[in-house]
Write an enzyme that holds these catalytic residues in place. Structure first.
Site, PDB file in Angstrom:
ATOM      1  N   GLY A   1      43.942  51.325  50.193  1.00 40.76           N
ATOM      2  CA  GLY A   1      43.309  51.059  48.893  1.00 40.76           C
ATOM      3  C   GLY A   1      42.182  52.037  48.622  1.00 40.76           C
ATOM      4  O   GLY A   1      41.199  51.710  47.949  1.00 40.76           O
TER       5      GLY A   1
ATOM      6  N   GLN B   1      38.071  50.797  43.511  1.00 46.28           N
ATOM      7  CA  GLN B   1      36.640  50.869  43.156  1.00 46.28           C
ATOM      8  C   GLN B   1      35.767  51.082  44.386  1.00 46.28           C
ATOM      9  O   GLN B   1      34.942  51.992  44.430  1.00 46.28           O
ATOM     10  CB  GLN B   1      36.214  49.581  42.440  1.00 46.28           C
ATOM     11  CG  GLN B   1      34.773  49.656  41.932  1.00 46.28           C
ATOM     12  CD  GLN B   1      34.178  48.305  41.591  1.00 46.28           C
ATOM     13  OE1 GLN B   1      34.740  47.253  41.920  1.00 46.28           O
ATOM     14  NE2 GLN B   1      33.042  48.321  40.930  1.00 46.28           N
TER      15      GLN B   1
ATOM     16  N   ASP C   1      52.318  52.530  51.749  1.00 43.48           N
ATOM     17  CA  ASP C   1      52.527  51.143  51.332  1.00 43.48           C
ATOM     18  C   ASP C   1      52.059  50.266  52.491  1.00 43.48           C
ATOM     19  O   ASP C   1      52.740  50.128  53.504  1.00 43.48           O
ATOM     20  CB  ASP C   1      54.016  50.928  51.032  1.00 43.48           C
ATOM     21  CG  ASP C   1      54.324  49.469  50.694  1.00 43.48           C
ATOM     22  OD1 ASP C   1      53.382  48.636  50.711  1.00 43.48           O
ATOM     23  OD2 ASP C   1      55.497  49.167  50.419  1.00 43.48           O
TER      24      ASP C   1
ATOM     25  N   TYR D   1      44.458  35.204  44.005  1.00 43.69           N
ATOM     26  CA  TYR D   1      43.654  36.187  44.755  1.00 43.69           C
ATOM     27  C   TYR D   1      42.721  35.464  45.734  1.00 43.69           C
ATOM     28  O   TYR D   1      42.670  35.795  46.926  1.00 43.69           O
ATOM     29  CB  TYR D   1      42.843  37.025  43.760  1.00 43.69           C
ATOM     30  CG  TYR D   1      41.757  37.871  44.368  1.00 43.69           C
ATOM     31  CD1 TYR D   1      42.061  39.022  45.095  1.00 43.69           C
ATOM     32  CD2 TYR D   1      40.414  37.540  44.200  1.00 43.69           C
ATOM     33  CE1 TYR D   1      41.063  39.808  45.644  1.00 43.69           C
ATOM     34  CE2 TYR D   1      39.412  38.318  44.734  1.00 43.69           C
ATOM     35  CZ  TYR D   1      39.737  39.455  45.455  1.00 43.69           C
ATOM     36  OH  TYR D   1      38.740  40.227  45.996  1.00 43.69           O
TER      37      TYR D   1
ATOM     38  N   LYS E   1      42.710  35.450  49.841  1.00 43.11           N
ATOM     39  CA  LYS E   1      41.547  35.839  50.644  1.00 43.11           C
ATOM     40  C   LYS E   1      41.144  34.707  51.593  1.00 43.11           C
ATOM     41  O   LYS E   1      40.790  34.961  52.745  1.00 43.11           O
ATOM     42  CB  LYS E   1      40.370  36.240  49.747  1.00 43.11           C
ATOM     43  CG  LYS E   1      40.573  37.545  49.009  1.00 43.11           C
ATOM     44  CD  LYS E   1      40.688  38.724  49.963  1.00 43.11           C
ATOM     45  CE  LYS E   1      40.880  40.058  49.254  1.00 43.11           C
ATOM     46  NZ  LYS E   1      41.118  41.171  50.194  1.00 43.11           N
TER      47      LYS E   1
ATOM     48  N   ILE F   1      31.170  43.967  42.446  1.00 42.98           N
ATOM     49  CA  ILE F   1      30.543  45.239  42.844  1.00 42.98           C
ATOM     50  C   ILE F   1      30.336  46.130  41.616  1.00 42.98           C
ATOM     51  O   ILE F   1      31.250  46.314  40.810  1.00 42.98           O
ATOM     52  CB  ILE F   1      31.402  45.966  43.896  1.00 42.98           C
ATOM     53  CG1 ILE F   1      31.580  45.068  45.133  1.00 42.98           C
ATOM     54  CG2 ILE F   1      30.769  47.304  44.281  1.00 42.98           C
ATOM     55  CD1 ILE F   1      32.467  45.663  46.218  1.00 42.98           C
TER      56      ILE F   1
END
Ligand code: SER
Length: 319
Positions: A10, A14, A51, A141, A145, A171
């Protein structure tokens, strides 16, 4: 001395964008392998395709590059995740299993797995949410997590895999754009302000959420990862606090630089997600175990965001 060889998944996201730069400065460019599922044209040659849900591909990357640590940042975030819950679950969990299995099989030194304030739901106290509050997330999501945290703890206990994790707030940074989160407004709003455009906010003006400045988020991550293993007592994921604010408080802050900045409020489905999250976080364990302290307050964030975004957009003229 043993050299750390780091794989980041990833890396084009961001947090990844900034974390990779910082890790490359600390550990040497040649020792940090940045990967992502899709490579943006500007990242060609800097980030490599991987991937992370494909365990074989992850293992090949790890063995071929003598990787000793993984920062597994790849995930689908809260707002985007609701569009396709099963894809989100599969992406977030399958990739975590691939990373944990590779770490276990090939004895990697350390793994970083980001969690989020999204693990909390209606049963957690909204204010000063403690580390051990009951987890009943509302989004897929958050569910991925919360489950991921338990798997991290399981691999630590059962296989001694040194997995470390933080529950990040939203963030905020100038270097990169967030993608598909509920807290994205707090970045977008600065881009609009410096370009002297009005902003339509999708949250209510008085919805308080926990947030953190990018520099603090990256420092927290590295401090956690550099701490001696015996200091890391929480092996699910650490609550991480920096500051909390509402959209109207950001607007007030931005108006110190741009008094004419106009914001209107038009809430969408993300407001309900935000409502299900804590408004502030208690992070006693992070403070005690590895001495976490945030540095940036709201006006410090505005100051740096505005200064840096003006440079980015090449806006030299004053206000
Ligand atoms: N910032 C993330 C989101 O909004 C939360 O971890 O989805």
């Amino acid at each position: 001395m043993k050299v750390d060889r780091v794989l980041v998944t990833g890396a084009g996201g961001q947090l990844g964008t900034v974390l990779v730069k910082t890790l490359r400065k600390l550990k040497g460019v040649e020792n940090v392998l940045a990967t992502d599922l899709h490579i943006k044209p500007e990242d060609k040659g800097l980030i490599f395709p991987l991937d992370a849900t494909n365990e074989e591909a992850v293992a090949e990357m790890v063995l071929g590059n003598k990787i000793t640590q993984i920062y597994h940042l790849a995930a689908i975030l809260s707002a985007k995740g609701e569009e396709d819950p099963l894809l989100t679950w599969n992406t977030n969990l399958k990739s975590l299993f691939a990373i944990l299995e590779v770490a276990r099989k090939y004895n990697l030194d350390k793994i970083f797995f980001p969690s989020s304030i999204a693990v909390f739901g209606a049963s957690a106290p909204k204010e000063n949410t403690p580390q051990d509050a009951y987890l009943d997330p509302t989004t897929v999501y958050g569910t991925s997590k919360a489950a991921g945290e338990q798997w991290a703890n399981y691999y630590f206990k059962k296989y001694k895999v040194d997995v470390r994790s933080l529950r990040y707030p939203g963030i905020i940074g100038y270097q990169s754009l967030p993608g598909g989160g509920t807290t994205d407004y707090a970045v977008e709003i600065y881009h609009k302000a410096v370009n002297k455009e009005p902003y339509i906010c999708y949250l209510k003006e008085d919805t308080t959420l926990p947030m953190i400045y990018m520099n603090d988020a990256v420092r927290a991550t590295l401090e956690l990862m550099e701490a001696p293993a015996e200091k890391i007592k929480t092996r699910t994921s650490y609550n991480l606090n920096a500051l909390s604010f509402t959209p109207s408080q950001v607007v007030e802050s931005i108006k110190k630089w741009y008094p004419n900045f106009k914001v209107t409020y038009k809430e969408d489905y993300r407001e309900a997600i935000a409502q299900s999250w804590p408004s502030s976080i208690l992070d006693t364990q992070a403070q005690e175990d590895w001495q976490w302290q945030p540095h940036y307050l709201l006006d410090d964030i505005s100051n740096e965001m505005i200064t840096e975004l003006k440079k980015k957009y090449n806006l030299h003229s004053q206000l």
